[in-house]
Design an enzyme around this catalytic site. Structure first.
Site, PDB file in Angstrom:
ATOM      1  N   TYR A  40      -7.559  52.757  43.152  1.00  4.48           N
ATOM      2  CA  TYR A  40      -6.331  51.698  43.109  1.00  4.48           C
ATOM      3  C   TYR A  40      -6.946  50.449  43.528  1.00  4.48           C
ATOM      4  CZ  TYR A  40      -3.095  55.611  43.509  1.00  4.48           C
ATOM      5  OH  TYR A  40      -2.253  56.884  43.348  1.00  4.48           O
ATOM      6  N   SER A 206       5.656  58.486  40.924  1.00  2.57           N
ATOM      7  CA  SER A 206       6.467  57.599  39.963  1.00  2.57           C
ATOM      8  C   SER A 206       7.919  58.064  39.805  1.00  2.57           C
ATOM      9  CB  SER A 206       5.668  57.891  38.650  1.00  2.57           C
ATOM     10  OG  SER A 206       6.190  56.797  37.673  1.00  2.57           O
ATOM     11  N   PRO A 207       8.787  58.609  41.058  1.00  4.93           N
ATOM     12  CA  PRO A 207       9.766  59.086  41.030  1.00  4.93           C
ATOM     13  C   PRO A 207      10.818  58.244  40.249  1.00  4.93           C
ATOM     14  CG  PRO A 207       9.726  58.123  42.978  1.00  4.93           C
ATOM     15  CD  PRO A 207       8.337  57.934  42.314  1.00  4.93           C
TER      16      PRO A 207
END
Length: 296
Positions: A40, A206-207
């Site tokens: 990240y 990633s909801p």
């Protein structure tokens, strides 16, 4: 571990005050789990380093939270080799300014990894006190079973993409034995049920996005019916649509965690009520249909 998780993949550009505000907001609303990965950021460990520099999680405060990170993605390939995993974990610990991570996830399956070798590497990290628990990410039921056979410690989590805009792991089961529906195709070996049988917590990443990466909230061009349903249900419960999307996941009996990857404290506060909100069956299934899935 808290029902909601703060995803930290976009914090690299935040100043110290913004990082602390994000962490403090998370803690204020009951989020005690913080999700990272070695990849990240613009360079390896960049977001972990920003978090370690600014979050201020030391001493007793550090022991109140769960820090998890991931390993295994390299530029153009996946790598669960002993050398890479050990080196990356050491670099993550240095970046995060901690002597251990609470959970280490294998980020994406490495087809060339030997499960016995991977298990030995992970067990060594647990024995050394650098890692307290092991999990996976984006793994199928079969891949979990293969690793589990060799691993002396239990797998505690499997992080998978899941939300109303991308829910094949739930939708496929709803359409079981309906051959005419593409939705009925099982693409992950029944991973949700497999995790439940093993006591593995599914973490939904990633909801708020659909399969194309678009945020569904407020997107009436692509998700008008879903947004109508979200707004009506949100009004009925006195919460935001963000909380309802979150609650759609937490209402499921698998007791999944929801990874909220936002850099905005207000989005964290909007999502938080969804941790405890329980949708009714009519509400839950209405959202399934509004998202475009069949209920045969």
């Amino acid at each position: 571990m808290s029902r909601l998780v703060l995803g930290c993949m976009r914090i690299e550009g935040l100043d110290d005050g913004a990082v602390r505000a994000l962490v403090d907001t998370a803690l204020d609303v009951g989020i005690t789990t913080f999700d990272h990965a070695d990849v990240y950021g613009s360079t390896r460990h960049a977001c972990e380093r920003r978090f370690g520099e600014a979050a201020g999680l030391t001493g007793a405060r550090r022991e109140q939270v769960t820090i998890q990170t991931k390993v295994g993605i390299r530029e153009g390939y996946y790598d669960f080799s002993r050398e890479h995993v050990r080196r990356s974990v050491d670099e993550s610990l240095a970046a995060l300014r901690t002597d251990h991570v609470d959970v280490l996830l294998l980020h994406r399956p490495d087809a060339l990894a030997d499960p016995d070798d991977v298990a030995e590497t992970l067990d060594g990290l647990v024995t050394a006190g650098k890692v307290r628990a092991i999990g996976v990410s984006n793994h199928t039921a079969g891949q979990i079973a293969l690793l589990e056979r060799s691993l002396p410690t239990p797998i505690v989590a499997n992080q998978m993409q899941l939300g109303l805009g991308h829910a094949p792991m739930i939708a496929a089961g709803l359409a079981a034995n309906v051959a005419a529906l593409e939705q009925s195709v099982d693409r992950d070996g029944g991973v949700l049920d497999a995790c439940r049988l093993r006591g593995i917590t599914v973490q939904a990443w990633s909801p708020f996005a659909d399969a194309d990466g678009r945020i569904v909230l407020g997107d009436r061009e692509h998700h008008a019916e879903l947004n109508d349903a979200l707004d009506e249900i949100a009004d009925a419960h006195g919460v935001t649509a963000t909380a309802v999307v979150t609650a759609w996941i937490t209402t499921h009996p698998a007791r999944m965690q929801v990874v909220v990857g936002s850099t905005r404290p207000e989005r964290i506060r909007e999502a938080a009520p969804g941790a405890d909100l329980r949708l009714t069956r009519p509400e839950w299934y209405r959202l399934v249909a509004a998202a475009g899935y069949a209920i045969p």
